[in-house]
Motif scaffolding. Sequence first.
Motif, mmCIF file in Angstrom:
data_model
loop_
_atom_site.group_PDB
_atom_site.id
_atom_site.type_symbol
_atom_site.label_atom_id
_atom_site.label_comp_id
_atom_site.label_asym_id
_atom_site.label_seq_id
_atom_site.Cartn_x
_atom_site.Cartn_y
_atom_site.Cartn_z
ATOM 1 N N GLN A 15 -15.419 -29.291 -1.618
ATOM 2 C CA GLN A 15 -14.729 -30.360 -0.891
ATOM 3 C C GLN A 15 -15.047 -31.697 -1.558
ATOM 4 O O GLN A 15 -16.190 -32.001 -1.821
ATOM 5 N N VAL A 16 -14.005 -32.474 -1.829
ATOM 6 C CA VAL A 16 -14.211 -33.757 -2.486
ATOM 7 C C VAL A 16 -14.682 -34.796 -1.482
ATOM 8 O O VAL A 16 -14.403 -34.710 -0.283
ATOM 9 N N ALA A 17 -15.397 -35.763 -1.992
ATOM 10 C CA ALA A 17 -15.875 -36.865 -1.164
ATOM 11 C C ALA A 17 -16.001 -38.115 -2.015
ATOM 12 O O ALA A 17 -16.343 -38.042 -3.194
ATOM 13 N N LEU A 18 -15.719 -39.251 -1.396
ATOM 14 C CA LEU A 18 -15.872 -40.555 -2.029
ATOM 15 C C LEU A 18 -16.768 -41.404 -1.148
ATOM 16 O O LEU A 18 -16.570 -41.442 0.078
ATOM 17 N N ALA A 19 -17.724 -42.080 -1.753
ATOM 18 C CA ALA A 19 -18.665 -42.887 -0.982
ATOM 19 C C ALA A 19 -18.799 -44.262 -1.623
ATOM 20 O O ALA A 19 -19.292 -44.379 -2.746
ATOM 21 N N THR A 66 -4.560 -39.137 -2.397
ATOM 22 C CA THR A 66 -4.981 -37.986 -1.620
ATOM 23 C C THR A 66 -6.323 -38.210 -0.945
ATOM 24 O O THR A 66 -6.537 -37.813 0.199
ATOM 25 N N ASP A 67 -7.239 -38.833 -1.670
ATOM 26 C CA ASP A 67 -8.624 -38.927 -1.211
ATOM 27 C C ASP A 67 -9.030 -40.375 -0.997
ATOM 28 O O ASP A 67 -8.739 -41.231 -1.833
ATOM 29 N N TRP A 68 -9.764 -40.617 0.085
ATOM 30 C CA TRP A 68 -10.192 -41.961 0.452
ATOM 31 C C TRP A 68 -11.654 -41.954 0.898
ATOM 32 O O TRP A 68 -12.120 -40.990 1.506
ATOM 33 N N GLY A 69 -12.335 -43.072 0.585
ATOM 34 C CA GLY A 69 -13.672 -43.252 1.112
ATOM 35 C C GLY A 69 -13.630 -43.874 2.496
ATOM 36 O O GLY A 69 -12.556 -44.161 3.028
ATOM 37 N N GLN A 70 -14.819 -44.094 3.054
ATOM 38 C CA GLN A 70 -14.929 -44.641 4.404
ATOM 39 C C GLN A 70 -14.879 -46.157 4.436
ATOM 40 O O GLN A 70 -14.679 -46.745 5.502
ATOM 41 N N GLY A 71 -15.073 -46.784 3.304
ATOM 42 C CA GLY A 71 -14.965 -48.231 3.238
ATOM 43 C C GLY A 71 -16.301 -48.939 3.231
ATOM 44 O O GLY A 71 -17.305 -48.425 3.741
ATOM 45 N N THR A 72 -16.312 -50.124 2.637
ATOM 46 C CA THR A 72 -17.480 -50.998 2.642
ATOM 47 C C THR A 72 -16.990 -52.420 2.890
ATOM 48 O O THR A 72 -15.987 -52.850 2.322
ATOM 49 N N GLN A 73 -17.691 -53.127 3.750
ATOM 50 C CA GLN A 73 -17.245 -54.450 4.172
ATOM 51 C C GLN A 73 -17.689 -55.520 3.190
ATOM 52 O O GLN A 73 -18.855 -55.555 2.769
ATOM 53 N N VAL A 74 -16.760 -56.397 2.852
ATOM 54 C CA VAL A 74 -17.058 -57.573 2.041
ATOM 55 C C VAL A 74 -16.684 -58.799 2.863
ATOM 56 O O VAL A 74 -15.563 -58.900 3.354
ATOM 57 N N THR A 75 -17.648 -59.709 3.009
ATOM 58 C CA THR A 75 -17.416 -60.929 3.759
ATOM 59 C C THR A 75 -17.764 -62.117 2.878
ATOM 60 O O THR A 75 -18.881 -62.206 2.366
#
Length: 125
Positions: A1-5, A113-122
């Motif tokens: 299973q692929v994953a992006l972090a 197809t594949d996406w990470g969960q995201g990281t916040q930039v402020t």
Amino acid sequence: QVALAESGGGSVQAGGSLRLSCAASGYSKTPNYIAWFRQAPGKEREGVACIYTPWGGTHYGDSVKGRFTISIDSGKTTWYLQMNSLKPEDTAMYYCAADLPLGNGDWEDGGFTDWGQGTQVTVSA
């Protein structure tokens, strides 16, 4: 299973820099496209940058050209977004994405197809 972090987000003052990372796992071969997107509250998702991995061609959204640089490591398992000269309008959740199937439109359309969960930039003024 692929994953992006994703990692590397945070808070910075205007004019500062951040480098985001996206670690990929589970791929049997390098995705054809890898990319970064962002979404600010109340706004549509925006394509920031992408790489066509077979030959390394890059594309950038108009709002980040000349300030942001996308790159991928030699092992093609981690890609980066170097963000310089940050502005308050760059504040958003940043997502990495991979694998754009044929027929899913241009990279900026976001048909990955594949996406990470995201990281916040402020970015503060």
